[in-house]
Design an enzyme around this catalytic site. Structure first.
Site, short mmCIF file in Angstrom:
data_model
loop_
_atom_site.label_atom_id
_atom_site.label_comp_id
_atom_site.label_asym_id
_atom_site.label_seq_id
_atom_site.Cartn_x
_atom_site.Cartn_y
_atom_site.Cartn_z
N ALA A 108 -26.00 16.70 -30.61
CA ALA A 108 -27.16 17.11 -29.81
C ALA A 108 -26.86 17.55 -28.39
O ALA A 108 -27.57 18.39 -27.84
CB ALA A 108 -28.18 15.97 -29.76
N SER A 112 -30.62 21.11 -25.26
CA SER A 112 -31.64 22.17 -25.22
C SER A 112 -32.35 22.30 -26.56
O SER A 112 -33.58 22.48 -26.60
CB SER A 112 -30.99 23.50 -24.83
OG SER A 112 -29.92 23.81 -25.72
N LYS A 113 -31.60 22.21 -27.66
CA LYS A 113 -32.23 22.29 -28.98
C LYS A 113 -33.02 21.01 -29.27
O LYS A 113 -34.07 21.06 -29.93
CB LYS A 113 -31.16 22.53 -30.05
CG LYS A 113 -30.39 23.83 -29.90
CD LYS A 113 -29.38 24.00 -31.02
CE LYS A 113 -28.51 25.22 -30.79
NZ LYS A 113 -27.61 25.05 -29.63
N ASP A 138 -24.65 12.13 -30.38
CA ASP A 138 -23.47 12.86 -29.92
C ASP A 138 -22.28 11.91 -29.89
O ASP A 138 -22.44 10.72 -29.60
CB ASP A 138 -23.68 13.49 -28.55
CG ASP A 138 -22.71 14.65 -28.30
OD1 ASP A 138 -23.02 15.76 -28.76
OD2 ASP A 138 -21.65 14.43 -27.70
N ASP A 165 -19.91 9.11 -34.17
CA ASP A 165 -19.21 10.26 -34.74
C ASP A 165 -20.11 10.85 -35.83
O ASP A 165 -20.46 10.16 -36.79
CB ASP A 165 -17.87 9.80 -35.33
CG ASP A 165 -17.05 10.95 -35.90
OD1 ASP A 165 -17.60 12.07 -36.03
OD2 ASP A 165 -15.87 10.74 -36.23
N CYS A 244 -21.79 28.80 -32.76
CA CYS A 244 -21.75 29.98 -31.89
C CYS A 244 -20.38 30.64 -32.05
O CYS A 244 -19.75 31.08 -31.10
CB CYS A 244 -22.01 29.60 -30.43
SG CYS A 244 -20.96 28.29 -29.78
#
Length: 724
Positions: A108, A112-113, A138, A165, A244
């Protein structure tokens, strides 16, 4: 730029952007170049997302854009606006989250998401506690606190940040009608760590550090995270896998391998809603055609059988396409979405939507029953015999003494857990189970039903009988409770049943704060602005309805006298005891020029004054919505601060001359602290939310997050763990 849907003033902010700030950018030139006016993203709902080419450097340093920059910074800190890459907004949209959904964000940070997911959860602003929730995870402990900062801007009681994890995130349990059940999620966002080569337009480091080795090292981790995601997905649920990156090894290869594992029956690719999304935009079909895999030293391999044994730790068979054409066609990989940077002036991105039809093949087995290891009796060992035409288990019946002993051991193990549950204490996992390093978190202690702390609060604010007091918690197990937080009923269920499995970083929204002098006014706790919109539907006392002129006075003056307010407000305050109050503004439909959305503020009524406990950026936000020019007000504030500094320096000079001005300086400091008041507790962290939205800018190739995963793939190579 994305306007928060969760904000009750989203329409007003959007109107302010379009009619004021965007119009001021027209015909504006900076350094001889004409400034391009932001354009609405046609595929984002309700015109809440806008694209601008203005860089941070121009926004910060250009005097002509200073007003617009201050607006963005202030609204970002309030959680009303987020600066986010356009393609990064796509995965949450495709998840199609509803208020009743249980959502998991596996990777996460920075958040932003996650913020988008929270906004969708609170689509109906009239419901303070949606039935769904968001668990944001995270692996990096430090980045979890960045995630907390992002999530807290939205003031939601339905968000929990955990530190695990993602490839081995534990199964959680919840209590359903008195029985334990495994928690399966309706929606999962799997935005995995990637090489980040899709961000090459804005991240110049990608050009310097990119190698073919990056994707090879991350492929195994990405596949493990995606596999763990579909395992925890509910039947009929939806998972979005995104990167990305533009490398097929990180994208189509992972999806193809996952579909092959599911034997084509359990998980399928969903269409991306072409009529809704990017209907007028360019898109690239994703077809996993035969490709070659290259190592860092330039060696090429067309098939897995060509890979030498000493390279099989770096190259995996799942990196190569499926050879069976019928099986490849049945995967429908063309349903994935690949976005190229030069097509619509965005970053590069890959998205795939997966629908779970049934449990994964390896999850169809019944859960293993923990039994004692086989024991030898003389020369005989009791074992289980299996045959092809049926399985038959031969076990030795335990003796009565063994049964009694095992029962006692089990009772001892469960006693502490049950006792902590009864007390409502949800502490961190035991030290032996903590594999991740980080700060030691305080426990989450729920208030018991008969806690004497709650009775004065309930009486003072006349709380509705339906108020969920069982959802109140603190972070202190001993001593005075300083803050009271609130979570939704569903998150309470998760916390109480999984305290030993999870490392919870943060959850809940602050609703009350202890006031040192509050007890003499009837209640030791005052209302907190962060949770006022959640609490307000349950409060039936100490509410003062104010007009818009009164709101302006409350927000522009620190501690105004009662005589400055309207006569109606003075009458209401006159009959009310001192202490914490709620200040409510309701719009008047007969005055369309006034603000047409409600405002709820926390305040304090003194003997002769009335003040609002509202953070600075939130004050500026409300004033903007009412049409007050806060830019000039800020200038005046800076001038007054500079005058104050000059007075202090002048006082110090007088001290050198022999004058005793210690008392004067103390008075000045006291005055400055009084002016800051409540705002000091809401001061933003040093790194603005506008400067941390991009995951690829602040990560180092040797970061702990990358190394902790990649070390399992290859110990002698470097990687860039980047995720937009």
């Amino acid at each position: 730029l994305r306007v928060s849907l969760y904000c009750s003033h989203a329409k007003e902010i959007l109107h302010c952007l379009k009619e004021k700030y965007f119009k001021e950018l027209q015909d504006l030139e900076v350094d001889g170049q004409k400034v391009e006016v932001p354009q609405s993203l046609s595929w984002y709902p309700e015109e809440l997302a806008w694209h601008t080419n203005l860089s941070r450097k121009i926004l910060r340093k250009s005097p002509q854009l200073e007003k617009f920059h201050q607006f963005l910074v202030s609204e970002t800190e309030c959680g009303n606006i987020s600066r986010q890459e356009a393609v990064s907004m796509i995965p949450p949209l495709l998840l199609n989250v509803n208020p009743h959904h249980k959502v998991l964000d596996m990777c996460a940070a920075p958040g932003s998401k996650t913020a988008q997911l929270i906004e969708m959860l609170h689509a109906d602003m009239n419901v303070p506690f949606p039935k769904g929730f968001v668990i944001a995870n995270d692996v990096d402990n430090k980045r979890c606190y960045l995630l907390v900062h992002q999530a807290k801007r939205l003031n939601s009681p339905c968000i929990m940040v955990v530190n695990h994890d993602a490839s081995s995130i534990p199964n959680l349990q919840i209590d359903v009608d008195g029985r334990k059940e495994v928690l399966f999620y309706d929606r999962i966002l799997c935005d995995v760590p990637c090489s980040g080569d899709g961000t090459m337009r804005k991240n110049i480091d990608v050009w310097k550090k990119w190698t073919t080795q990056n994707s090879l090292q991350l492929h195994g981790l990405q596949l493990r995270i995606a596999t763990r995601g579909v395992e925890q997905l509910a039947e009929g649920g939806r998972m979005v896998y995104s990167t990305c990156s533009l490398n097929p090894i990180e994208n189509e290869a992972v999806i193809a391998s996952l579909l092959e594992k599911s034997q084509g029956e359990n998980v399928s690719l969903d269409g991306l809603g072409k009529s809704f999304f990017f209907s007028a935009q360019k898109r690239i079909l994703c077809i996993f055609t035969p490709l070659k895999v290259m190592l860092k030293d330039g060696q090429w391999f067309e098939e897995w059988k060509d890979v030498p044994s000493n390279r099989q730790t770096q190259i995996r068979p799942t990196m190569f396409p499926v050879k069976d054409e019928e099986k490849l066609k049945a995967m429908n990989l063309e349903r994935c979405l690949r976005i190229l940077p030069h097509h619509q002036n965005t970053g590069g991105f890959f998205v795939a939507v997966l629908i779970k039809k049934s449990p994964m093949p390896w999850n169809k087995r019944q859960p293993k029953v923990h039994q004692k290891l086989p024991q030898r009796t003389g020369d005989t060992e009791v074992t289980a015999a299996n045959s092809d035409n049926g399985s038959e288990c031969i076990t030795e019946e335990p003796t009565l003494a063994e049964n009694e002993e095992s029962k006692k051991v089990q009772e001892l193990q469960n006693s502490d857990t049950e006792q902590s549950k009864k007390e409502g204490v949800c502490g961190p996992p035991p030290s032996k189970k903590m594999k991740l390093f980080g700060f030691k978190e305080d426990p989450f202690v729920f208030l018991p039903e008969d806690d004497p702390l709650f009775l004065p609060i309930q009486k003072f604010y006349a709380l509705d009988p339906s108020f969920p007091k069982m959802n109140l918690l603190t972070r202190t197990q001993e001593g005075k409770k300083r803050q009271l937080y609130m979570v939704s009923k569903e998150l309470r269920n998760v916390l109480l049943n999984n305290s030993e499995k999870m490392k919870v970083i943060n959850t809940g929204i602050k609703v009350w704060s202890r006031n040192s002098d509050g007890e003499q006014f009837g209640c030791a706790f005052r209302l907190a602005q962060e949770g006022i919109y959640t609490l307000y539907p349950f409060i039936h006392a100490r509410i003062i309805n104010v007009c818009i002129e009164d709101v302006k006075i409350l927000l522009t003056q620190e501690n105004p006298f009662l005589s400055k307010f309207s006569s109606e407000t003075q009458k209401k305050v006159k009959d009310m005891a001192m202490g914490s109050i709620v200040l409510k503004y309701d719009p008047d439909p007969e005055k369309p020029d006034d603000l047409q959305c409600p405002i709820v503020l926390c305040g304090w009524q003194g003997k002769t004054s009335l003040r609002a406990f509202v953070p600075k950026n939130e004050r500026l936000h409300y004033l903007r919505m009412m049409g007050v020019e806060v830019f000039k007000a800020k200038r005046k504030e800076e001038e007054s601060e500079s005058k104050t500094e000059e007075e202090v320096q002048h006082g110090l000079a007088q001290t050198e001359e022999g004058m005793d001005v210690e008392d004067k300086e103390n008075d000045l400091v006291t005055k400055m602290e009084a002016e800051v008041g409540e705002e000091s507790s809401h001061s933003p962290v040093e790194s603005s939310a506008m400067e941390v939205e991009n995951k690829s800018e602040d990560l180092d190739p040797s970061s702990k997050n990358a190394n902790s995963h990649v070390s399992q793939e290859s110990k002698d190579t470097d990687t860039s763990n980047v995720k937009d």
